[in-house]
Design a protein around this motif. Structure first.
Motif, short mmCIF file in Angstrom:
data_model
loop_
_atom_site.label_atom_id
_atom_site.label_comp_id
_atom_site.label_asym_id
_atom_site.label_seq_id
_atom_site.Cartn_x
_atom_site.Cartn_y
_atom_site.Cartn_z
N TYR A 50 -40.96 -42.00 -45.10
CA TYR A 50 -40.08 -43.14 -45.35
C TYR A 50 -39.08 -42.78 -46.45
N ASP A 51 -37.87 -43.24 -46.31
CA ASP A 51 -36.85 -43.02 -47.34
C ASP A 51 -37.28 -43.72 -48.63
N ALA A 52 -37.31 -42.97 -49.73
CA ALA A 52 -37.81 -43.51 -51.00
C ALA A 52 -36.92 -44.62 -51.54
N GLN A 53 -35.64 -44.62 -51.19
CA GLN A 53 -34.74 -45.64 -51.70
C GLN A 53 -34.81 -46.93 -50.89
N THR A 54 -34.94 -46.80 -49.59
CA THR A 54 -34.81 -47.98 -48.72
C THR A 54 -36.08 -48.39 -48.00
N GLY A 55 -37.02 -47.48 -47.85
CA GLY A 55 -38.21 -47.76 -47.07
C GLY A 55 -38.02 -47.55 -45.57
N LYS A 56 -36.86 -47.08 -45.17
CA LYS A 56 -36.59 -46.85 -43.76
C LYS A 56 -37.36 -45.63 -43.26
N GLN A 57 -37.96 -45.75 -42.07
CA GLN A 57 -38.70 -44.63 -41.51
C GLN A 57 -37.75 -43.48 -41.15
N VAL A 58 -38.12 -42.27 -41.59
CA VAL A 58 -37.33 -41.07 -41.31
C VAL A 58 -37.91 -40.31 -40.13
N TRP A 59 -39.20 -40.08 -40.13
CA TRP A 59 -39.87 -39.45 -39.00
C TRP A 59 -41.35 -39.83 -39.00
N ARG A 60 -41.99 -39.65 -37.85
CA ARG A 60 -43.43 -39.86 -37.71
C ARG A 60 -44.00 -38.71 -36.89
N PHE A 61 -45.11 -38.15 -37.36
CA PHE A 61 -45.77 -37.03 -36.70
C PHE A 61 -47.15 -37.48 -36.24
N TYR A 62 -47.36 -37.53 -34.92
CA TYR A 62 -48.67 -37.91 -34.37
C TYR A 62 -49.56 -36.69 -34.26
N THR A 63 -50.85 -36.89 -34.43
CA THR A 63 -51.82 -35.81 -34.36
C THR A 63 -52.59 -35.80 -33.05
N VAL A 64 -52.46 -36.85 -32.26
CA VAL A 64 -53.18 -36.99 -30.98
C VAL A 64 -52.17 -37.40 -29.92
N PRO A 65 -52.22 -36.80 -28.72
CA PRO A 65 -51.27 -37.18 -27.68
C PRO A 65 -51.49 -38.60 -27.18
N ALA A 66 -50.41 -39.22 -26.73
CA ALA A 66 -50.49 -40.58 -26.17
C ALA A 66 -51.00 -40.52 -24.73
N GLN A 67 -51.19 -41.68 -24.14
CA GLN A 67 -51.57 -41.73 -22.73
C GLN A 67 -50.51 -41.03 -21.89
N PRO A 68 -50.91 -40.10 -21.04
CA PRO A 68 -49.92 -39.36 -20.24
C PRO A 68 -49.01 -40.28 -19.43
N GLY A 69 -47.71 -39.94 -19.46
CA GLY A 69 -46.74 -40.68 -18.68
C GLY A 69 -46.18 -41.91 -19.34
N THR A 70 -46.67 -42.26 -20.54
CA THR A 70 -46.20 -43.48 -21.19
C THR A 70 -45.12 -43.23 -22.22
N LYS A 71 -45.05 -42.01 -22.74
CA LYS A 71 -44.08 -41.71 -23.78
C LYS A 71 -43.54 -40.30 -23.58
N ARG A 72 -42.34 -40.09 -24.05
CA ARG A 72 -41.75 -38.76 -24.03
C ARG A 72 -42.26 -38.01 -25.25
N GLU A 73 -43.11 -37.03 -25.02
CA GLU A 73 -43.80 -36.36 -26.10
C GLU A 73 -43.10 -35.06 -26.50
N PRO A 74 -43.15 -34.70 -27.79
CA PRO A 74 -42.65 -33.39 -28.20
C PRO A 74 -43.56 -32.29 -27.66
N GLU A 75 -43.07 -31.07 -27.71
CA GLU A 75 -43.78 -29.95 -27.07
C GLU A 75 -45.17 -29.75 -27.66
N TYR A 76 -45.34 -29.93 -28.97
CA TYR A 76 -46.65 -29.68 -29.57
C TYR A 76 -47.70 -30.66 -29.04
#
Length: 709
Positions: free
Chosen positions: A211-237
């Protein structure tokens, strides 16, 4: 051989170019906190939970040393307004000490005198406690600019003005309807506040968010577990990870929560996170008993600016024992075989000490630092554990007494690294756990969703069994040589769950323990040099700072965490350790005194007669283990943080019992309604089980009492 870390020379150079204005030419800073100031923190300051980005928890202060540590005394103390576990590391910035306490409250004190400066209460709803596996704890705050940042138990990230304690912004980091929490300390990197979440025992999907320290706006999120297949566009990892999962893992979240460990290398711009256990533990219910289940129980490196995957190393493939890799991560520059190496070190729950090359994640060495029976070692060719087939209890359908157990060979309590001696000091647990398959297990909205039979794992009301358990359940402070992968010295304790560690340039190692002592040891050989009776168990790690030419050592005292709740009084046959929550600050020549502790009142064991049928009691025992034991103690043998149900007056009153457990009469105290997972008749079986257990333990007490005739 280990030489002093050169990890943050770049940060030091930036500080020098700034004309050393960040430290004002003295021991404390005079302005906002930034990356250069954290990376090359002046000796007298403590600017991040691990002091610097490398998380070594080593103070370069040496005024307190073996020659004068015997003169160490209490400089000042501050009573805290909560009687739950205290796990935070204070920060010292510009002459003020900042600390979070249980229930995610934040307090500021004058670091020299202890004068309160301000206090902030985020007013966490007490019913949130049912979503927390391990007490209402908080492990600390982060600093950036002129703000502090704290994560709250109910999932908020809050920015506070460092001078006044007033909120600047608040963001909800989780789905508030989910069973997720925050107990870990945030870190701030490149102007971004980093925070993970907890809840793998309750159906969470893990991630870490910037989160941006000044505004609290989300900058990025890194998931550690894959989502349900076919429901989201997942990064390569995550696409690669999905191939290691089977079944419908997403229905229980998968786990992999990032609830504690983080470290950062600014030269590589790599953020290192420790990833938690599976949800549920039992891989049969999580992934059909198959696959590595990336990135559970892994150390993962992320490009900090973008949140993109860099590399990973999985400590426990196919995790099935609550063997998290969320334990403290330390970065250091090390000489191995005559060559300098940039390393990452971790001693996770599974009992092995890992040394990795932090540039690419390649395994350098790994060896067990406590007795281990789930694996015979680590295959250095593949980096995988050499497993004991019996450990996969869901495949054998037989109980497995795992060593280490679910509380881990090393839990969240931080280690410390001393670059002068080259040693890592590990607060270790030596405690086994019975993993018993539960063929009838199904997920529930409340309670531990782990997929093993917690009721059958309970300690029986048997004097010999309890004596054996006490003898076998111990702890240690281990001085570990990470290059030779050997133990150099050890201090043994009667019980586990001892405090985090601080190492100092004065040749000292500070640690609190479950017996209520705060102790200084010689770093060279572990000799006990000084101790202070804290009146309560200490699990939090100490820190050190300097003001006016005087070195101080500070620690939060307050017994708590999962061991204070779940295993009840197994730590000591004399009974549970009380919680007296305080901030303690020491200096050479300190003369302050603690007030006398209040009398410990213990209600008698005086239950009604046990008249229920054996099958009713057995069903109540199973439900108690599933829904109650994590807070009210193994086999209803309660600790000091919550009521001991065996001694409760409500045990005689079926109506009031229902009002509390079924109707949620005490939800404002954290005891919510369990009507969503149990009917009134099912709740009554728990009462009958506790009555039976109370009668058994009363008989044990009578049999062990001295003969006074």
């Amino acid at each position: 051989m280990i030489r002093s870390s050169g990890l943050f020379l770049a940060g030091a150079a930036l500080l020098a170019l700034a004309g050393c204005s960040a430290n004002g030419g003295g021991t404390t800073g005079t302005g906002g906190v930034d990356g250069a100031r954290i990376a090359a923190a002046p000796p007298g300051e403590w600017l991040s939970t691990g002091r610097t980005y490398d998380e070594q928890r080593f103070s370069p202060l040496g005024a307190i040393n073996p020659g004068n540590v015997g003169q160490l005394g209490l400089a000042w103390s501050a009573d805290l307004d909560t009687a739950r576990g205290q796990e935070a590391t204070p920060l010292m910035i510009d002459g003020a000490l900042y600390v979070s306490t249980a229930w995610s409250m934040v307090k500021a004190y004058d670091a020299a005198t202890g004068k309160p400066l301000w206090s902030y209460d985020p007013e966490v709803p007490r019913e949130t406690l049912v979503k927390a596996c391990c007490d209402a704890v908080n492990r600390g705050v982060a600093a950036w600019g002129n703000r502090l940042f704290v994560g709250t138990l109910d999932g908020r990230l809050i920015a506070l003005d460092r001078k006044t304690g007033k909120p600047a912004w608040t963001v909800m980091t989780i789905d508030p309807k989910s069973n997720q929490t925050i107990t870990g300390a945030p870190r701030v990197v490149n102007g971004m506040v980093l925070i993970g979440n907890g809840g793998a025992e309750f159906g969470a999907r893990g991630y870490v968010t910037a989160y941006d320290a000044q505004t609290g706006k989300q900058v990025w999120r890194f998931y550690t577990v894959p989502a349900q297949p076919g429901t989201k566009r997942e990064p390569e990892y995550l696409k690669k990870a999905a191939a290691t999962w089977h079944g419908q893992w997403w229905k229980q979240g998968g786990g992999g929560t990032v609830w504690d460990a983080m470290a950062y290398d600014p030269a590589l711009d790599l953020l290192y996170i420790g990833v938690g256990n599976g949800s549920p533990w039992n891989q049969l219910y999580r992934s059909e008993g198959k696959g590595d289940n990336l990135y559970l129980s892994s150390i993962v490196a992320i490009h900090a600016k973008t949140g993109e995957y860099a590399w990973h190393y999985q400590t426990t493939p196919g995790e099935s024992w609550d063997f998290t890799a969320t334990q403290h991560i330390i970065l250091a520059d090390v000489t191995i075989d005559g060559k300098p190496r940039k390393v990452l070190m971790q001693a996770p729950k599974n009992g092995f000490f890992y040394v990795l090359d932090r540039t690419d994640g390649k395994l350098i060495s790994a060896r067990n630092f406590v007795p281990v029976n789930w694996a015979s070692g680590i295959d250095m060719r593949t980096g995988r554990p050499i497993e004991n087939p019996a450990a996969r209890y869901y495949k054998t359908s037989k109980p497995f007494i795992g060593s280490p157990g679910a509380t881990g060979a090393h839990s969240w309590q931080p280690m410390a690294f001393d670059p002068k001696t080259g040693l890592v000091f590990i607060p270790a647990n030596l405690a086994a756990f019975p993993y018993i398959p539960d063929p009838a297990w199904k997920p529930a909205k409340l309670g531990f969703n782990v997929g093993v039979d917690m009721g059958k794992a309970a300690m029986p009301a048997d004097a010999a069994a309890r004596k054996a358990a006490l003898a076998a359940t111990t702890g240690a402070l281990i001085a570990w040589d990470p290059v030779a992968q050997k133990e150099r010295w050890r201090v043994s304790f009667k019980g586990p769950w001892n405090g985090g560690v601080l190492a100092t340039a004065g040749g000292l190692v500070f640690q609190g323990n479950a017996a209520g002592e705060f102790v200084a040891y010689a770093a060279a050989n572990g000799k006990k040099l000084w101790s202070f009776p804290a009146q309560t168990g200490i699990v939090a790690p100490p820190m050190s700072y300097e003001l006016g030419g005087q070195q101080y050592v500070a620690v939060l005292a307050g017994w708590g965490g999962v061991w204070a709740l779940a295993p009840g009084v197994l730590i000591d046959k004399s009974g549970p350790m009380r919680n007296i929550s305080r901030l303690l600050v020491f200096k050479v020549g300190g003369k302050a005194q603690l007030p006398a502790p209040p009398a410990l009142e213990k209600a008698p064991l005086d239950p009604p007669a046990s008249t229920a049928a054996p099958d009713v009691i057995a069903a109540g025992g199973e439900r108690f283990g599933r829904f109650c034991g994590v807070c009210h103690g193994d086999a209803a043998v309660g600790g000091a943080l919550v009521p001991d149900l065996r001694r409760s007056g409500v045990l005689n009153d079926a109506t009031t019992w229902q009002q509390i457990v079924h109707d949620g009469l005490l939800k404002d105290n954290g005891m919510v309604s369990f009507a969503g997972v149990m009917s009134a008749p099912e709740i009554e079986t728990i009462r009958q089980y506790v009555i039976k257990r109370a009668n058994e333990d009363k008989a044990l007490e009578r049999a062990s009492a001295p003969n006074t005739r």
